[in-house]
Design a protein around this motif. Structure first.
Motif, short mmCIF file in Angstrom:
data_model
loop_
_atom_site.label_atom_id
_atom_site.label_comp_id
_atom_site.label_asym_id
_atom_site.label_seq_id
_atom_site.Cartn_x
_atom_site.Cartn_y
_atom_site.Cartn_z
N GLY A 165 37.16 51.00 44.84
CA GLY A 165 37.48 49.83 44.51
C GLY A 165 38.05 49.44 43.22
O GLY A 165 37.30 49.71 42.27
N SER A 167 39.66 46.24 41.80
CA SER A 167 40.17 44.97 41.86
C SER A 167 40.07 44.50 40.38
O SER A 167 39.07 45.05 39.74
N HIS A 189 40.29 54.26 45.10
CA HIS A 189 40.96 53.21 45.49
C HIS A 189 41.66 53.78 46.86
O HIS A 189 41.47 54.87 47.46
N ILE A 209 35.01 47.07 48.07
CA ILE A 209 36.05 47.63 48.77
C ILE A 209 36.65 46.25 49.77
O ILE A 209 37.87 45.76 50.03
#
Ligand code: NAP
Length: 311
Positions: A165, A167, A189, A209
């Motif tokens: 992930g 973000s 990712h 995720i």
């Protein structure tokens, strides 16, 4: 051997007790840390989060203020609200609860929060401070991940960490914090190839995720520490069986509520991992504890006794 379960509730309680002590010390100097939360419109999940944040502030002896503009609020009105809070000395932290109503320019509103009151740590100034290892405010959930590791005596330095992930609010800051703590960090990712193979190199695996039970046993190096940031609600019986068959406590709550929470990590991973943070009761409670810690930190940085003595 089954993995050690990392008790987020216990660690969050320790942190809150330390924060309460700091609040008392500041109180002796006539200072009361204050957090303002802006909750625009009616979003049931956001209302629960905000209620918990306000409750925690009160329990720890901090000032809390809850502003609740209607669904129809405009960007200009929110900007004015943020500016007023920026200018009030007794407010140390400003938290704009996301998501904002669709007509609002969320980025513009978040950017208006003064970096020294940005207890979410999302402002580009604080992102820059984190990546250049300068003092600043660090996002709460990522900071919570590090606290779980640190307080569970899981070494970070020199170890391989894989974060799934990327973000801005979880994956990237977690990766940066692990790097700042001298781990060798790989970030995966949605376009990463051979994720399971990369994840199997990890001594510390962080999953952020947003996909129920994505990380399975084949992702895990035996003995690895697995931190599960994901929060996913499942209502489907077949999915429930896949993750929790034979777990009477889960069975009972699923029968009562018709849903349960699962992380991004399949609970069966506990058979291979050395340590694992559960969902619920892992990273979740740390997020609020770190928000409280950030509010006190913001207060001390801006108007604490040491700061006053220097000026
Ligand atoms: P997000 O913004 O949706 O980001 C998800 C990340 O996962 C993205 O970087 C995405 O890759 C990656 N991803 C998606 N599908 C993937 C796949 N098949 N393989 C590999 N990577 C994949 O989510 P978020 O805000 O970071 O949140 C992640 C999870 O943490 C959610 O379940 C959320 O509810 C939870 N959360 C928990 C807390 C807490 O307090 N415990 C706080 C915040 C978030 P791309 O960048 O390529 O799209």
């Amino acid at each position: 051997m089954a993995a050690t379960v990392l008790d987020g509730n216990k660690i969050a309680a320790q942190i809150k007790a330390e924060v309460a002590e700091e609040v008392q010390k500041l109180g002796a100097a006539g200072i009361r840390p204050g957090l303002a939360v802006i909750l625009a419109g009616h979003n049931p999940a956001s209302e629960i989060y905000v209620r918990n944040k306000v409750k925690s502030c009160e329990q720890l002896g901090m000032l809390s203020e809850n502003l609740t503009p209607p669904d129809s609020v405009t960007t200009a009105e929110l900007l004015q609200m943020v500016n007023e809070l920026n200018n009030r000395d007794e407010i140390d932290g400003i938290l704009v609860q996301l998501p904002l109503p669709p007509q609002v320019d969320s980025k513009k509103v978040l950017l208006a929060v003064s970096p020294e009151k940005d207890v979410d740590g999302f402002h580009p100034v604080n992102v820059g401070n984190l990546s250049t290892q300068r003092p600043g405010l660090v996002p709460c959930t990522p900071a919570g991940v590090i606290e779980i590791l640190r307080r569970s005596n899981i070494a970070i330095e020199g170890r391989n960490a894989v974060v799934i992930g990327r973000s801005d609010i979880v994956g990237k800051p977690v990766a940066m914090l692990l790097l700042n703590n001298n781990a060798t960090v790989t970030v995966c990712h949605s376009k990463t190839k051979n994720i399971a193979q990369i994840a199997r190199q990890a001594d510390i695996l962080v999953a952020a995720i947003g996909k129920a039970g994505f990380v399975t046993e084949e992702f895990i190096k035996p003995g690895a520490a697995v931190i599960d940031v994901g929060i996913n609600k499942i209502t489907d019986r077949a999915q429930f069986e896949k993750f929790f068959a034979g777990d009477p406590a889960r069975e009972k709550s699923f029968a009562e509520k018709g849903s349960t929470l699962v992380g991004d990590v399949d609970p069966h991973v506990a058979a291979v991992a050395g340590a694992i943070s559960p969902v619920p009761g892992g990273v979740g409670p740390l997020t609020i504890a770190m928000l409280m810690a950030n509010t006190v930190k913001a207060c001390k940085m801006r108007r604490g006794p040491e700061r006053q003595a220097r000026s």
